[in-house]
Design an enzyme around this catalytic site. Structure first.
Site, PDB file in Angstrom:
ATOM      1  N   ASP A  86       0.851  -1.189   0.000  1.00  0.00           N
ATOM      2  CA  ASP A  86       0.000   0.000   0.000  1.00  0.00           C
ATOM      3  C   ASP A  86       0.885   1.236   0.000  1.00  0.00           C
ATOM      4  OD1 ASP A  86       0.689  -0.481   2.823  1.00  0.00           O
ATOM      5  OD2 ASP A  86      -0.636   1.217   3.221  1.00  0.00           O
ATOM      6  N   GLU A 144      -0.135  -0.536   5.747  1.00  0.00           N
ATOM      7  CA  GLU A 144       0.842   0.060   6.667  1.00  0.00           C
ATOM      8  C   GLU A 144       0.714   1.576   6.716  1.00  0.00           C
ATOM      9  OE1 GLU A 144       4.470   1.915   8.111  1.00  0.00           O
ATOM     10  OE2 GLU A 144       3.695   2.051   6.073  1.00  0.00           O
TER      11      GLU A 144
END
Length: 451
Positions: free
Chosen positions: A92, A156
């Site tokens: 991500d 994250e």
């Protein structure tokens, strides 16, 4: 890179690495599904899973984590009785911010002036490519000498804790002798560095309400309490005159004793405008690695264009507080909440909501894994000695893994050196750093296995 079969293999694989990173950067995998399609993150996860299968990984799985995102897991068996190493990255990415501010499209990997530009190129899609390069080089030169687990997180950057909670619910899944977190970076290009401390983080949304509705500023202004003005006063209370963070009851961490950070170099790295002062006091390293730091991430209020002459009835802000090693993030969250409530003026109604949280981290740099990494980096970076630095950012998973596996050694390396400008426009990665760190990781796995 020469006179080393591993280095020669990695060098030969760099065109393939660029092609793969181009494909991976193209996914708009921001794990904020109010802004970006969930399908983009799912496609990135599937791409990573497919890449692991091609490399011979077993038990490859898309893990549905409690925050509604997916992390990718795979296991590559090594020789009988071998140690187990967990390699971490995340797919991500941060939103691209103002896409018009990028010199090239953020989701198209573009080579310019010797660097590869694109969102996630360094943080942290490049980290996954680094792991692949290291494993491929070992496979081409006698095989991978350890059991390898790979975990690639899907949220994250959002700090929503999905993988942490999943790991706590399945503690056997990520168990390892050593964990390599590929989400940090060298102190600067060409200087091999391990990150030995991380600040923790808490994010909080604060909302202030003063009126039932907006009012005409000419008719009511001067007596009617302005929610936006109240919010500004609250936010200002979080800083001393010199810009230091001041949250009631929250103290600094221990002074930083590792690598120093020259103030003029920091100004260049941070691109501070001429004549603008740095904030805080003490050394730069203390300020960014060992002390709390509050940042106002955003404010909801009328934009200047289209604003009307009104007293605002409500306003809100999103605040980030970085928590130094040695301090508890949960306690810091309580102190921040109490501070915001205590400093809200005029009896205005204030509401706080915690959005995300992660604990600070300190590594044991005396462990055998650190000795193995120092030896590997000395080969990958000839003439350079491995350095220890802090990092102001947070990787919440580190403390979860340290708690679950107290005997595991945790090392933090990666591609996010200052020129990478992670989280900003024009994020980039140095292909030379990708190459050298891939060599270092491969040699580390070999040295560590033999130790």
């Amino acid at each position: 890179m020469s006179s080393n079969p591993v280095a020669e293999t990695v060098a030969s694989l760099m065109p393939r690495a660029k092609a793969e990173l181009t494909e991976l950067v193209a996914f708009r995998s921001v794990a904020d599904f109010d802004q970006f399609p969930r399908s983009e993150s799912e496609a990135a996860a599937n791409w990573i899973a497919a890449a692991l299968r091609v490399e011979g990984f077993e038990d490859v799985a898309l893990l549905d984590t409690p925050d509604g995102t997916q992390s990718v897991y795979g296991f590559l068996p090594g020789p009988a009785g071998a140690k187990t190493v967990l390699l971490y990255a995340h797919y991500d990415v941060q939103p691209p911010l103002d896409e018009a501010g990028w010199d090239t499209p953020p989701f198209e990997l573009t080579e310019r002036d010797g660097r590869w530009y694109g969102r996630g190129a360094a943080d942290c899609k490049g980290g996954f490519i680094m792991h692949l390069l290291a494993l491929r080089a070992l496979k081409a030169d006698g095989g991978v000498p350890v059991n390898v687990k790979v975990i690639v997180e899907g949220s994250e950057e959002q700090g929503t804790g999905g993988l942490e909670r999943y790991a706590e619910q399945h503690p056997e899944l990520l168990a390892a002798d050593t964990i390599v977190i590929g989400d940090a970076g060298n102190f600067r290009v060409g200087l091999p560095t391990v990150t030995s401390t991380l600040r923790g983080m808490t994010m909080m949304r604060v909302t202030i309400d003063t009126l039932a509705g907006n009012l005409h500023s000419g008719q009511f202004g001067g007596a009617a309490p302005d929610a936006l003005g109240a919010l500004i006063r609250v936010l200002d209370s979080l800083r001393a005159e010199d810009g230091s963070t001041t949250v009631d009851g929250l103290t600094d961490g221990e002074p930083w004793e590792g690598l120093t950070y020259d103030e003029e170099q920091f100004r260049r790295d941070a691109k501070v405008l001429d004549g603008v002062e740095l904030i805080g006091s003490g050394t730069v390293a203390d300020r960014i690695w060992a002390r709390p730091a509050v940042t106002v991430l955003g404010i909801d209020c009328p934009p200047v264009v289209g604003a009307t002459p009104s007293v605002q009835a409500g306003a809100r802000a999103l605040i980030s507080l970085r928590v130094p090693p040695g301090r508890d993030a949960a306690e810091a969250t309580k102190l921040l909440e109490a501070h915001l409530e205590a400093h809200t003026p005029w009896g205005a109604r204030v509401r706080t909501e915690q959005i995300g949280q992660g604990q600070p981290f300190s590594a044991d740099t005396t462990s055998p894994a650190y000795a193995a990494m120092a030896e590997a980096m000395a080969v990958a970076y000839p003439g350079q000695e491995m350095q220890y630095a802090g990092q102001g950012g947070s990787i919440p998973l580190c403390n979860t893994l340290a708690a679950l596996y107290p005997r595991a050694e945790i090392l933090l390396i990666g591609l996010s050196e200052p020129e990478a400008q992670i989280h900003a426009v024009n994020e980039s990665v140095s292909p030379e750093e990708l190459e050298r760190l891939s060599v270092a990781e491969a040699l580390f796995l070999r040295t560590y296995a033999a130790g």
